[in-house]
Design an enzyme around this catalytic site. Structure first.
Site, PDB file in Angstrom:
ATOM      1  N   ARG A  82      81.964  73.592  53.231  1.00 36.20           N
ATOM      2  CA  ARG A  82      81.633  72.111  53.406  1.00 36.20           C
ATOM      3  C   ARG A  82      82.901  71.383  52.844  1.00 36.20           C
ATOM      4  NH1 ARG A  82      76.050  69.849  51.502  1.00 36.20           N
ATOM      5  NH2 ARG A  82      76.953  70.161  49.373  1.00 36.20           N
ATOM      6  N   LYS A 184      81.107  64.951  52.616  1.00 29.65           N
ATOM      7  CA  LYS A 184      80.888  64.510  51.164  1.00 29.65           C
ATOM      8  C   LYS A 184      81.804  63.896  50.886  1.00 29.65           C
ATOM      9  CE  LYS A 184      77.952  66.455  47.706  1.00 29.65           C
ATOM     10  NZ  LYS A 184      76.992  65.331  47.593  1.00 29.65           N
ATOM     11  N   GLU A 220      68.380  60.504  56.143  1.00 28.45           N
ATOM     12  CA  GLU A 220      68.339  61.038  54.790  1.00 28.45           C
ATOM     13  C   GLU A 220      68.253  59.912  53.759  1.00 28.45           C
ATOM     14  OE1 GLU A 220      71.780  63.233  53.627  1.00 28.45           O
ATOM     15  OE2 GLU A 220      73.186  62.144  54.774  1.00 28.45           O
TER      16      GLU A 220
HETATM   17  N1  PLP Z   1      72.520  64.376  51.344  1.00 33.28           N
HETATM   18  C1  PLP Z   1      73.417  63.884  50.664  1.00 33.28           C
HETATM   19  C2  PLP Z   1      73.972  62.358  51.035  1.00 33.28           C
HETATM   20  C3  PLP Z   1      73.873  64.369  49.286  1.00 33.28           C
HETATM   21  O1  PLP Z   1      74.561  63.700  48.638  1.00 33.28           O
HETATM   22  C4  PLP Z   1      73.290  65.770  49.060  1.00 33.28           C
HETATM   23  C5  PLP Z   1      73.873  66.233  47.744  1.00 33.28           C
HETATM   24  O2  PLP Z   1      74.935  67.053  47.481  1.00 33.28           O
HETATM   25  C6  PLP Z   1      72.682  66.389  49.804  1.00 33.28           C
HETATM   26  C7  PLP Z   1      72.303  65.693  50.921  1.00 33.28           C
HETATM   27  C8  PLP Z   1      72.025  67.572  49.490  1.00 33.28           C
HETATM   28  O3  PLP Z   1      73.164  68.762  49.719  1.00 33.28           O
HETATM   29  P1  PLP Z   1      72.982  70.105  48.914  1.00 33.28           P
HETATM   30  O4  PLP Z   1      71.661  70.733  49.222  1.00 33.28           O
HETATM   31  O5  PLP Z   1      73.975  70.606  49.573  1.00 33.28           O
HETATM   32  O6  PLP Z   1      73.355  69.782  47.696  1.00 33.28           O
HETATM   33  C1  COI Z   2      73.918  66.946  44.962  1.00 38.36           C
HETATM   34  O1  COI Z   2      72.879  67.129  44.974  1.00 38.36           O
HETATM   35  O2  COI Z   2      74.673  67.630  44.097  1.00 38.36           O
HETATM   36  C2  COI Z   2      74.661  65.446  44.972  1.00 38.36           C
HETATM   37  O3  COI Z   2      75.807  65.487  44.890  1.00 38.36           O
HETATM   38  C3  COI Z   2      73.826  64.283  44.946  1.00 38.36           C
HETATM   39  C4  COI Z   2      74.024  63.223  44.177  1.00 38.36           C
HETATM   40  C5  COI Z   2      74.186  63.450  42.904  1.00 38.36           C
HETATM   41  C6  COI Z   2      75.438  62.482  44.786  1.00 38.36           C
END
Ligand code: PLP
Ligand code: COI
Length: 341
Positions: A82, A184, A220
């Site tokens: 990612r 991200k 989201e």
């Molecule tokens: N959506 C957003 C906007 C986020 O910042 C995050 C955090 O990383 C997620 C979803 C969840 O992603 P992940 O499950 O890869 O941590």
């Molecule tokens: C995560 O779940 O790792 C995120 O980045 C969410 C938030 C702390 C930005």
């Protein structure tokens, strides 16, 4: 290995400086070999691209102590992939996947004393990130970059642990229809700061963002994807080109289908149908799965039948299975767990 004297059970989701971080610099078209360093500060030009034009992206993943005393991380290869997508979209060089995983392993191993013990409720959060470092004044990408990974022990992302949250439907957007919502990028979070603070000022835990084009579909929150459960136990999760492809959500879809035998629909989810769901949760690395009890749409309250005191039964099963896999209590699918020690 002696652990630090930390009150693990009372940690919130906040930054604590740890001993070592990994740093690698990109200059003249190549990454240097990088090193673990002790200095937690960064020095750069006042005109660095990251400071002027927000050329930065990041990742988030966790290290866990398993029941049998190993230290592991969860699917770091997907974070590396990612970050590759984020870097490409932001005109930054890719930090190679194998090196990304190796940097994560090095940082965890070097900060073993900060890895929370099994059963403490805390985990070690890892933050890989990259930014444009040299001075640019016209709008253009940097050509020197820094990649870093630091770590910090954390507790639950939302205060109150797993108590159901109250969220509001936001009038602000977190992404644009053809923008950067799917990567991200730090800029997405800058966009969300006013929205999150105004949600808090009004007494809500988070925002539910809608699709920026039609504002009829659920996207989201600021830091997690949605999972819904229908009254007949189907798991439904929004599909959109402008949400972050959550690794937790993708893992939960697999867990729901393959471990729990549930039907899963990844599809557009309209705001209008949210009132018909039985359960709702926010899923992400930081959030794990945080249950939502109430969604407020401009004064109209949607109260999930799962209520305001505990997680719904399907959300609970998903939570227990996922955390069981992460903590080594339940056998993981091939390749999900990277053992560090
Ligand atoms: N959506 C957003 C906007 C986020 O910042 C995050 C955090 O990383 C997620 C979803 C969840 O992603 P992940 O499950 O890869 O941590
Ligand atoms: C995560 O779940 O790792 C995120 O980045 C969410 C938030 C702390 C930005």
């Amino acid at each position: 290995m002696e652990k630090k004297n930390i009150d693990w059970g009372n940690l919130g989701f906040s930054y604590m400086e740890t001993d070592k971080r990994f740093v690698s610099n990109f200059k003249d078209g190549a990454w240097d070999e990088g090193a673990l360093i002790s200095d937690a500060s960064v020095t750069m030009s006042e005109c660095a691209c990251v400071l002027q034009y927000a050329q930065t992206c990041f990742e988030g993943l966790k290290a866990y102590t398993t029941e049998d005393g190993h230290i592991v991380t969860f699917r770091p290869d997907l974070n590396a992939e990612r970050m590759e997508a984020s870097a490409e979209r932001l005109e930054m060089p890719v930090f190679p996947k194998e090196r990304f995983i190796d940097a994560v392993v090095q940082v965890v191993a070097a900060n073993e004393a900060y890895v929370p013990p099994f059963g403490s409720g805390a985990t070690l959060y890892l933050r890989p990130y990259m930014y444009g470092k040299n001075a640019v004044i016209g709008v253009k990408p940097a050509d020197e970059f820094e990649f870093r990974v630091f770590c910090t022990p954390v507790g639950p992302y939302f205060k109150g642990g797993v108590k159901p949250l109250t969220i509001r439907v936001s009038d602000f957007d977190r992404a644009a229809p053809n923008g950067t919502g799917h990567i991200k990028a730090g800029l997405n979070y800058a966009m969300s700061l006013y929205a999150i603070m105004s949600a808090h000022r009004e007494g809500y835990d988070e925002n539910m963002y809608l699709d920026p084009k039609t504002r009829t579909k659920v996207e989201e929150t600021g830091g997690a994807n949605f999972l819904f459960v229908t009254k007949d136990n189907k798991v439904v999760t929004p599909k959109s080109g402008s949400i972050l492809p959550s690794i937790t959500r993708r893992s939960l879809v697999h867990v729901a289908k393959e471990y729990l035998g549930l039907e899963v629909e990844e599809r557009e989810v309209f705001l209008d149908e949210v009132k018909d769901f039985a359960e709702c949760g926010l899923c992400g690395t930081a959030a794990v799965i945080s249950p939502v009890g109430k969604i407020v749409d401009h004064g109209k309250e949607i109260c999930l039948p799962s209520g305001m005191t505990e997680m719904g039964p399907v959300t609970r099963k998903l939570y227990d299975t996922l955390t069981g896999i992460q903590m080594g209590r339940i056998e993981a699918p091939e390749g999900w767990i990277k053992v560090i020690k």
